[in-house]
Scaffold this motif. Sequence first.
Motif, PDB file in Angstrom:
ATOM      1  N   GLU A  69       0.820  -1.214   0.000  1.00  0.00           N
ATOM      2  CA  GLU A  69       0.000   0.000   0.000  1.00  0.00           C
ATOM      3  C   GLU A  69       0.853   1.262   0.000  1.00  0.00           C
ATOM      4  O   GLU A  69       0.478   2.282  -0.574  1.00  0.00           O
ATOM      5  N   GLU A 147      -3.470  -3.122  -2.176  1.00  0.00           N
ATOM      6  CA  GLU A 147      -3.999  -1.758  -2.192  1.00  0.00           C
ATOM      7  C   GLU A 147      -2.962  -0.758  -2.695  1.00  0.00           C
ATOM      8  O   GLU A 147      -2.848   0.363  -2.183  1.00  0.00           O
ATOM      9  N   SER A 150      -4.280   2.741  -3.532  1.00  0.00           N
ATOM     10  CA  SER A 150      -5.076   3.458  -2.530  1.00  0.00           C
ATOM     11  C   SER A 150      -4.798   4.954  -2.472  1.00  0.00           C
ATOM     12  O   SER A 150      -5.695   5.741  -2.192  1.00  0.00           O
ATOM     13  N   THR A 176      -7.923  -4.231  -3.628  1.00  0.00           N
ATOM     14  CA  THR A 176      -8.214  -2.847  -3.995  1.00  0.00           C
ATOM     15  C   THR A 176      -9.498  -2.367  -3.337  1.00  0.00           C
ATOM     16  O   THR A 176     -10.397  -3.160  -3.036  1.00  0.00           O
ATOM     17  N   GLN A 177      -9.570  -1.050  -3.122  1.00  0.00           N
ATOM     18  CA  GLN A 177     -10.795  -0.421  -2.638  1.00  0.00           C
ATOM     19  C   GLN A 177     -11.606   0.154  -3.800  1.00  0.00           C
ATOM     20  O   GLN A 177     -12.672   0.733  -3.582  1.00  0.00           O
TER      21      GLN A 177
END
Length: 223
Positions: A69, A147, A150, A176-177
């Motif tokens: 991330e 992520e 992000s 992933t978001q």
Amino acid sequence: MIRIVNLRHRIIDIPDLAVDASHIAVIGPNGSGKTTLLAVCSGIEEPSAGTVRLSGRPPSAVRIGWVGEFPDRALLFSRVYDEIASSPRFRHRSCPETDERVRAVAGTIGILHLLDKKISALSGGEKALVALAAADVDDPEVLILDEADSHLDAGTTARIQSAVRKSTAVHVLWCTQSMDLAASADYVIFMAGGTIRHHGTPEEVFAQLEETCFYPTMWRIRR
């Protein structure tokens, strides 16, 4: 094939999972066990119980590329070229082959112009692209992104997505978001409370999530 049997580690409890797909998105609320699952699949953490097999082998026997991330926290070298070259050098590849690999992956990702720059002079998005290049330079069999999108703008995320699609990795696991990004995957895993609640094609999984925040925005617009 990614095969998980009776996996228990920290929060996660996955009795059985078999996925034979190239690009796999892992989604779910914060604290659902997504990062823990990727850490076990990458070999960064050993499971408390159960097994993970990637193409029939444990993660320790598979070439794996990892992008986290916060990619800037994992960059070890001061110069972009040296960061990307670190994996082939570690594997004792020749200087000409290392140079060829570095320039090939940098060209694919679009960062040839950054090779001689200092890491400290790069933007956050550029550092993410360098981290991806370093993860993919030595032809990993499995590429894992936790992520990695992000904290990036849409343009950089699109560049990463395009580069990932060109990777020769047999499997790409991307937590992933972004539900729109997840919708472009071949397979989606939805986690909650440490377990896998839904898995299948994007159409199959998102049909179960239509009334939640985990539904692709672009799909809502098209309805």
